[in-house]
Design a protein around this motif. Structure first.
Motif, PDB file in Angstrom:
ATOM      1  N   VAL A 175       0.863  -1.180   0.000  1.00  0.00           N
ATOM      2  CA  VAL A 175       0.000   0.000   0.000  1.00  0.00           C
ATOM      3  C   VAL A 175       0.898   1.227   0.000  1.00  0.00           C
ATOM      4  O   VAL A 175       1.753   1.381   0.882  1.00  0.00           O
ATOM      5  N   ASP A 176       0.731   2.088  -1.003  1.00  0.00           N
ATOM      6  CA  ASP A 176       1.443   3.354  -1.076  1.00  0.00           C
ATOM      7  C   ASP A 176       0.696   4.346  -0.196  1.00  0.00           C
ATOM      8  O   ASP A 176      -0.421   4.748  -0.511  1.00  0.00           O
ATOM      9  N   LEU A 177       1.323   4.732   0.921  1.00  0.00           N
ATOM     10  CA  LEU A 177       0.643   5.597   1.892  1.00  0.00           C
ATOM     11  C   LEU A 177       0.636   7.066   1.464  1.00  0.00           C
ATOM     12  O   LEU A 177      -0.117   7.859   2.035  1.00  0.00           O
ATOM     13  N   ILE A 178       1.446   7.419   0.472  1.00  0.00           N
ATOM     14  CA  ILE A 178       1.447   8.798  -0.020  1.00  0.00           C
ATOM     15  C   ILE A 178       0.177   9.065  -0.831  1.00  0.00           C
ATOM     16  O   ILE A 178      -0.540  10.040  -0.609  1.00  0.00           O
ATOM     17  N   ASP A 179      -0.109   8.174  -1.760  1.00  0.00           N
ATOM     18  CA  ASP A 179      -1.288   8.329  -2.628  1.00  0.00           C
ATOM     19  C   ASP A 179      -2.459   7.461  -2.187  1.00  0.00           C
ATOM     20  O   ASP A 179      -3.526   7.500  -2.822  1.00  0.00           O
ATOM     21  N   MET A 180      -2.244   6.662  -1.116  1.00  0.00           N
ATOM     22  CA  MET A 180      -3.276   5.740  -0.616  1.00  0.00           C
ATOM     23  C   MET A 180      -3.815   4.863  -1.747  1.00  0.00           C
ATOM     24  O   MET A 180      -5.013   4.790  -2.023  1.00  0.00           O
ATOM     25  N   LYS A 181      -2.870   4.172  -2.399  1.00  0.00           N
ATOM     26  CA  LYS A 181      -3.202   3.204  -3.436  1.00  0.00           C
ATOM     27  C   LYS A 181      -2.556   1.874  -3.087  1.00  0.00           C
ATOM     28  O   LYS A 181      -1.461   1.843  -2.510  1.00  0.00           O
ATOM     29  N   ALA A 182      -3.225   0.782  -3.446  1.00  0.00           N
ATOM     30  CA  ALA A 182      -2.673  -0.546  -3.204  1.00  0.00           C
ATOM     31  C   ALA A 182      -2.267  -1.181  -4.533  1.00  0.00           C
ATOM     32  O   ALA A 182      -2.921  -0.978  -5.562  1.00  0.00           O
ATOM     33  N   PHE A 183      -1.175  -1.932  -4.477  1.00  0.00           N
ATOM     34  CA  PHE A 183      -0.670  -2.609  -5.670  1.00  0.00           C
ATOM     35  C   PHE A 183      -0.444  -4.082  -5.344  1.00  0.00           C
ATOM     36  O   PHE A 183       0.159  -4.410  -4.321  1.00  0.00           O
ATOM     37  N   GLU A 184      -0.924  -4.944  -6.217  1.00  0.00           N
ATOM     38  CA  GLU A 184      -0.706  -6.383  -6.069  1.00  0.00           C
ATOM     39  C   GLU A 184       0.209  -6.833  -7.197  1.00  0.00           C
ATOM     40  O   GLU A 184       0.043  -6.410  -8.348  1.00  0.00           O
ATOM     41  N   TYR A 185       1.169  -7.703  -6.857  1.00  0.00           N
ATOM     42  CA  TYR A 185       2.173  -8.121  -7.826  1.00  0.00           C
ATOM     43  C   TYR A 185       1.991  -9.587  -8.201  1.00  0.00           C
ATOM     44  O   TYR A 185       1.602 -10.413  -7.376  1.00  0.00           O
ATOM     45  N   SER A 186       2.293  -9.891  -9.475  1.00  0.00           N
ATOM     46  CA  SER A 186       2.254 -11.279  -9.927  1.00  0.00           C
ATOM     47  C   SER A 186       3.432 -11.521 -10.846  1.00  0.00           C
ATOM     48  O   SER A 186       3.680 -10.739 -11.771  1.00  0.00           O
ATOM     49  N   GLY A 187       4.197 -12.570 -10.582  1.00  0.00           N
ATOM     50  CA  GLY A 187       5.352 -12.874 -11.414  1.00  0.00           C
ATOM     51  C   GLY A 187       6.523 -11.964 -11.141  1.00  0.00           C
ATOM     52  O   GLY A 187       6.459 -11.069 -10.304  1.00  0.00           O
ATOM     53  N   ALA A 188       7.604 -12.176 -11.891  1.00  0.00           N
ATOM     54  CA  ALA A 188       8.840 -11.426 -11.666  1.00  0.00           C
ATOM     55  C   ALA A 188       9.172 -10.475 -12.801  1.00  0.00           C
ATOM     56  O   ALA A 188      10.196  -9.824 -12.772  1.00  0.00           O
ATOM     57  N   GLY A 189       8.311 -10.385 -13.799  1.00  0.00           N
ATOM     58  CA  GLY A 189       8.603  -9.534 -14.940  1.00  0.00           C
ATOM     59  C   GLY A 189       8.243  -8.087 -14.682  1.00  0.00           C
ATOM     60  O   GLY A 189       7.696  -7.719 -13.639  1.00  0.00           O
ATOM     61  N   LYS A 190       8.559  -7.232 -15.678  1.00  0.00           N
ATOM     62  CA  LYS A 190       8.181  -5.827 -15.585  1.00  0.00           C
ATOM     63  C   LYS A 190       6.681  -5.685 -15.811  1.00  0.00           C
ATOM     64  O   LYS A 190       6.047  -6.532 -16.442  1.00  0.00           O
ATOM     65  N   GLY A 191       6.117  -4.593 -15.305  1.00  0.00           N
ATOM     66  CA  GLY A 191       4.695  -4.351 -15.511  1.00  0.00           C
ATOM     67  C   GLY A 191       3.811  -5.374 -14.824  1.00  0.00           C
ATOM     68  O   GLY A 191       2.728  -5.702 -15.317  1.00  0.00           O
TER      69      GLY A 191
END
Length: 208
Positions: A175-191
Motif C-alpha cells: 500500500v502506497d501511503l502517499i497516494d493511498m493506493k494498493a498494488f498487487e504483484y504477480s510474477g517477476a517480470g516488468k509491468g
C-alpha cells in the motif's frame, strides 16, 4: 545517453549490512529502468554490479560499482557498495560523492551494526536518506518489527511511506501511503503490478 548538466544528475549510494540485498536491489532498479533485459542473481554471479570473479565466487560485493539510467529527464547514478566491514573504505568513499543514500535493511534481521555506523556517516554529511526494507518474503520477516527497530536506532522521524500486503511467503503487494493506493504483484517480470482496492486486512493500519 545524452550529456546532462550537473543539476540534472543525482548520485545515489546503495548501502547497508552485508547480505541485506543491495546488489539485488540495484539489479532490480536497472531491470525496471530497461537498462538490462533480464534479472541476474547474486547466487549465479550474473548481476551487473558484482562482475568480478572474486565477487561472484564469494557472493558479495568487494568494491563499489557504478550503474546509471535516466528517469524524468534526470541521470541517476547508482553506486552499489560493499556491506562487509573489510571493504568499507569503498562505501565511505561513495558517501563522499553522493547527495543521497538508499539504506537496504533485511526485513528479518532489522537494523544491523554496519547499517547503524553508515547511518552516522550519512548523517554527518547531511545526506538525504531512504530506507528500503528487503527480504519481506522470507520466513520470520516482519515489516512492522523492522520499522520499530528503525525508529529505535534512528529516531521517530523514520516513517513508512509504504506497508506490505501479506507477510513472509504470503507477501503479495504494497500500500502506497502517499497516494493511498494498493498494488498487487504477480510474477517477476516488468509491468507486473495491478492497482487494487486497499484490502480490509491492512485498511486500518494504512489509515493510521
Amino acid at each position: 545517453m545524452a550529456h546532462k548538466g550537473a543539476q540534472r544528475i543525482r548520485n545515489i549510494a546503495i548501502v547497508g549490512h552485508r547480505g541485506s540485498g543491495k546488489t539485488s536491489l540495484n539489479e532490480a532498479l536497472l531491470f525496471e529502468a530497461g537498462v538490462i533485459n533480464r534479472l541476474g542473481t547474486v547466487a549465479d554471479g550474473t548481476t551487473v554490479s558484482d562482475s568480478e570473479p572474486d565477487e561472484a565466487e564469494r557472493e558479495m560485493s568487494i568494491s563499489a560499482s557504478l550503474s546509471s539510467f535516466e528517469f524524468e529527464d534526470r541521470k541517476l547514478n547508482l553506486i552499489d557498495t560493499p556491506g562487509d566491514p573489510s571493504f568499507v573504505a569503498d562505501t565511505l568513499a561513495a558517501l563522499t560523492v553522493c547527495d543521497s543514500a538508499i539504506f537496504v535493511v533485511n526485513g528479518v534481521m532489522g537494523v544491523e551494526v554496519t547499517t547503524d555506523r553508515l547511518w552516522e556517516r550519512a548523517q554527518e554529511r547531511e545526506l538525504a536518506r531512504l530506507v528500503f526494507v528487503n527480504m519481506l518474503d522470507r520466513e520470520r520477516a516482519d515489516f512492522f518489527r523492522t520499522l520499530e527497530s528503525l525508529k529505535e536506532a534512528f529516531g521517530p522521524h523514520a516513517v513508512a511511506t509504504e506497508i506490505p500486503i501479506g507477510s513472509e511467503h504470503e507477501l503479495r503487494g504494497i500500500v502506497d501511503l502517499i497516494d493511498m493506493k494498493a498494488f498487487e504483484y504477480s510474477g517477476a517480470g516488468k509491468g507486473n503490478a495491478t492497482v487494487i482496492p486497499i484490502p480490509d486486512e491492512v485498511a486500518d493500519r494504512a489509515q493510521e
